[in-house]
Design a protein around this motif. Structure first.
Motif, PDB file in Angstrom:
ATOM      1  N   VAL A  99       0.689  -1.490  -0.069  1.00 59.26           N
ATOM      2  CA  VAL A  99      -0.059   0.028  -0.051  1.00 59.26           C
ATOM      3  C   VAL A  99       1.347   0.830  -0.376  1.00 59.26           C
ATOM      4  O   VAL A  99       0.521   1.696  -0.823  1.00 59.26           O
ATOM      5  CB  VAL A  99      -1.157   0.185   1.346  1.00 59.26           C
ATOM      6  N   HIS A 100       2.383   0.755   0.637  1.00 58.94           N
ATOM      7  CA  HIS A 100       2.908   2.371   0.786  1.00 58.94           C
ATOM      8  C   HIS A 100       3.361   2.379  -0.615  1.00 58.94           C
ATOM      9  O   HIS A 100       3.676   3.587  -0.844  1.00 58.94           O
ATOM     10  CB  HIS A 100       3.817   1.975   2.080  1.00 58.94           C
ATOM     11  N   THR A 101       3.962   1.734  -1.017  1.00 53.19           N
ATOM     12  CA  THR A 101       4.806   1.937  -2.045  1.00 53.19           C
ATOM     13  C   THR A 101       4.545   1.598  -2.880  1.00 53.19           C
ATOM     14  O   THR A 101       5.116   2.609  -4.117  1.00 53.19           O
ATOM     15  CB  THR A 101       6.441   1.216  -1.665  1.00 53.19           C
ATOM     16  N   ASN A 170      -3.482   0.960   6.050  1.00 51.40           N
ATOM     17  CA  ASN A 170      -2.841   1.973   6.414  1.00 51.40           C
ATOM     18  C   ASN A 170      -3.589   3.287   7.245  1.00 51.40           C
ATOM     19  O   ASN A 170      -2.955   4.438   7.573  1.00 51.40           O
ATOM     20  CB  ASN A 170      -1.389   2.629   5.428  1.00 51.40           C
ATOM     21  N   GLY A 171      -4.134   3.460   7.131  1.00 53.05           N
ATOM     22  CA  GLY A 171      -5.489   4.671   7.254  1.00 53.05           C
ATOM     23  C   GLY A 171      -5.055   5.142   8.477  1.00 53.05           C
ATOM     24  O   GLY A 171      -5.900   6.109   8.674  1.00 53.05           O
ATOM     25  N   ARG A 213      -5.318  -9.818   9.163  1.00 51.71           N
ATOM     26  CA  ARG A 213      -5.717  -9.034  11.217  1.00 51.71           C
ATOM     27  C   ARG A 213      -4.092  -7.425  11.269  1.00 51.71           C
ATOM     28  O   ARG A 213      -5.284  -5.983  11.935  1.00 51.71           O
ATOM     29  CB  ARG A 213      -6.205  -9.819  11.721  1.00 51.71           C
ATOM     30  N   THR A 214      -3.469  -7.505  10.949  1.00 47.98           N
ATOM     31  CA  THR A 214      -2.752  -6.655  11.224  1.00 47.98           C
ATOM     32  C   THR A 214      -2.643  -5.351  10.227  1.00 47.98           C
ATOM     33  O   THR A 214      -2.078  -4.446  10.707  1.00 47.98           O
ATOM     34  CB  THR A 214      -0.896  -7.328  10.810  1.00 47.98           C
ATOM     35  N   VAL A 215      -3.117  -5.056   9.527  1.00 42.78           N
ATOM     36  CA  VAL A 215      -3.541  -4.430   8.389  1.00 42.78           C
ATOM     37  C   VAL A 215      -4.146  -3.652   9.305  1.00 42.78           C
ATOM     38  O   VAL A 215      -5.370  -4.340   9.666  1.00 42.78           O
ATOM     39  CB  VAL A 215      -4.117  -4.988   6.675  1.00 42.78           C
ATOM     40  N   GLN A 216      -3.985  -2.087   9.913  1.00 40.83           N
ATOM     41  CA  GLN A 216      -4.850  -1.124  10.038  1.00 40.83           C
ATOM     42  C   GLN A 216      -5.955  -0.638   8.748  1.00 40.83           C
ATOM     43  O   GLN A 216      -5.244   0.602   8.054  1.00 40.83           O
ATOM     44  CB  GLN A 216      -4.020  -0.288  11.089  1.00 40.83           C
ATOM     45  N   ASN A 217      -7.562  -1.142   8.275  1.00 43.81           N
ATOM     46  CA  ASN A 217      -7.755  -1.058   7.427  1.00 43.81           C
ATOM     47  C   ASN A 217      -8.256   0.730   8.201  1.00 43.81           C
ATOM     48  O   ASN A 217      -9.063   0.097   9.200  1.00 43.81           O
ATOM     49  CB  ASN A 217      -8.114  -1.698   6.615  1.00 43.81           C
ATOM     50  N   ALA A 218      -9.420   1.128   8.033  1.00 43.55           N
ATOM     51  CA  ALA A 218      -9.684   2.347   7.825  1.00 43.55           C
ATOM     52  C   ALA A 218     -10.912   2.737   7.551  1.00 43.55           C
ATOM     53  O   ALA A 218     -11.152   2.796   6.206  1.00 43.55           O
ATOM     54  CB  ALA A 218      -9.100   3.017   8.281  1.00 43.55           C
ATOM     55  N   ASP A 219     -11.939   2.986   7.709  1.00 46.61           N
ATOM     56  CA  ASP A 219     -13.250   4.125   7.521  1.00 46.61           C
ATOM     57  C   ASP A 219     -12.932   5.193   7.336  1.00 46.61           C
ATOM     58  O   ASP A 219     -12.166   5.604   8.316  1.00 46.61           O
ATOM     59  CB  ASP A 219     -14.331   4.003   8.324  1.00 46.61           C
ATOM     60  N   ILE A 220     -12.249   5.747   6.068  1.00 48.31           N
ATOM     61  CA  ILE A 220     -11.692   7.471   6.510  1.00 48.31           C
ATOM     62  C   ILE A 220     -13.483   8.188   5.668  1.00 48.31           C
ATOM     63  O   ILE A 220     -13.900   7.555   4.914  1.00 48.31           O
ATOM     64  CB  ILE A 220     -11.614   7.517   4.886  1.00 48.31           C
ATOM     65  N   LEU A 221     -13.830   9.621   5.855  1.00 49.76           N
ATOM     66  CA  LEU A 221     -14.990  10.318   6.458  1.00 49.76           C
ATOM     67  C   LEU A 221     -14.287  11.201   5.917  1.00 49.76           C
ATOM     68  O   LEU A 221     -13.023  12.123   7.121  1.00 49.76           O
ATOM     69  CB  LEU A 221     -15.934  10.359   7.799  1.00 49.76           C
TER      70      LEU A 221
END
Length: 391
Positions: A99-101, A170-171, A213-221
């Motif tokens: 995701v980052h690179t 990474n959100g 599960r280690t990935v920090q997925n986010a809902d972005i508003l």
């Protein structure tokens, strides 16, 4: 440490140059000594090991795919092997890095101005600033190209963004989020770099996941979120530009899926040599050997596909359908392999102690993200028939 991975049956790693292989082996050692010991615990707690970022940074590989003046040029083959190696140890951390690179840095490289690349890429290459990529929406996954609801409205020297994004890796902790939004004026999808702590930006961790599960997925508003014109990616002016980024990252997911397959096969092979039933190791039974050979066949066939894809990338002849086919086929084969490995381990395959349960779960996420199998099938189908079957 110079040995090949056990599952690299056709010795594909030997296609790397000596310098490239030295880089790969250095990364392999870091993954084995620093990442592998904490992978199951972080996965079980759904927590990201932020303390490992410094170690990833010291490897010096985050920005290696993008320098324009390097000689020799970095190869897609090494980039692919690095993605494979990370997924072979922990698909969650491979996703963080991809995701980052691939998505965040890749968007800035492909669609940003020279000034923007100079402003953001050096710090991102050193992992001093972490990137995220916000395309998918709560109501828009496969149809996000035509159904994107997040909007951008020009307001003088700034833009105002409104909408919601979902599954943003990474959100929760990213310093820079590449947000894709539809321009209210011309109805075209455009790209914006939204920096951390800007007013109107809210990121909430998605809980209760069964994969990565280690990935920090986010809902972005995004609520009346102001973004300066200097943060708009000037070469991102339609979804076709977004697709340029996705073309390359899809190939990265194909490489990751080979890494997952390799890990599952190697876990199953090691188990088959040690686990005894009916007075001898189960690896000596015909049905177990049949499972292992089927796994190895999927691994080797997929390995050959992604190696050739990297060669097409490096000579500049690869197209969207090449990445799409690799992503669709390799992730499908991956699902088979992790299922067969879990079958071979029987009850031990569903506990984290033997690792395979984590790979079985994580494979489900790789199978779906960066375009579902069906969407990638339609991309390839359009290329080979000359007819679009998209709705």
């Amino acid at each position: 440490m110079t040995e090949l991975l056990t599952g690299d049956f056709y010795r594909f790693e030997e296609l790397l140059s000596g310098t490239e292989r030295a880089t790969l082996l250095r990364v392999r050692e870091f993954l084995r000594t620093e990442v592998a010991p904490v992978a199951n615990d972080c996965w079980a707690r759904a927590e990201f090991p932020a303390e490992l970022i410094k170690g990833y940074a010291e490897l010096g590989i985050a920005g290696r795919a993008y320098p324009e003046d390097s000689d020799p040029k970095p190869t897609s083959l090494l980039s692919g092997f690095l993605a494979l190696e990370m997924a072979h140890t922990d698909p969650s951390m491979a996703t963080f890095f991809g995701v980052h690179t691939g998505l965040a840095m890749g968007s800035i490289v492909a669609c940003g101005s020279p000034e923007q690349r100079d402003r953001w890429l050096p710090a991102m290459g050193r992992l001093e600033k972490i990137g995220a990529f916000a395309l998918t929406e709560p109501e828009g996954g496969s149809d996000v190209a035509g159904g994107m609801r997040t909007t951008a409205r020009r307001d003088g020297d700034s833009w105002v963004l409104n909408g919601a994004k979902r599954w943003i890796g990474n959100g929760t902790f990213a310093d820079l989020i590449v947000v894709w939004a539809r321009d209210e004026q011309d109805d075209q999808v455009k790209g914006f770099v939204v920096e951390k702590d800007v007013p109107g930006l809210t990121a909430t961790k998605i809980e209760n996941k069964m994969a990565l599960r280690t990935v920090q997925n986010a809902d972005i508003l995004l609520t009346d979120c102001p973004v300066p014109e200097s943060n708009r990616l000037p070469n991102a002016n339609s979804f076709r530009d977004t697709a340029i980024v996705l073309r390359r990252t899809r190939s990265g997911v194909a490489w990751q899926s080979v890494g997952v397959m390799l890990a599952a096969y190697e876990i199953a092979l090691d188990y088959a040599k040690k686990r005894e039933q009916f007075g001898r190791p189960i690896g000596g039974f015909q049905l177990v050997q049949d499972l292992l050979v089927r796994m190895l066949g999927n691994v080797t066939g997929s390995f050959g596909m992604v190696v050739r894809l990297a060669q097409l990338q490096d000579d500049g002849t690869y197209r969207d359908e090449h990445s799409a086919l690799a992503k669709a086929i390799c992730t499908t084969r991956m699902r088979e392999v992790v299922g067969w490995a879990r079958e071979l381990l029987a009850g031990n395959g569903i506990v984290l102690d033997y690792d395979i349960g984590r790979f079985v779960a994580d494979a489900e996420a790789l199978y779906s993200y960066e375009g579902t199998r069906e969407i990638n099938t339609l991309i390839v189908g359009r290329a080979i028939t000359g007819m679009s079957a998209f709705v």
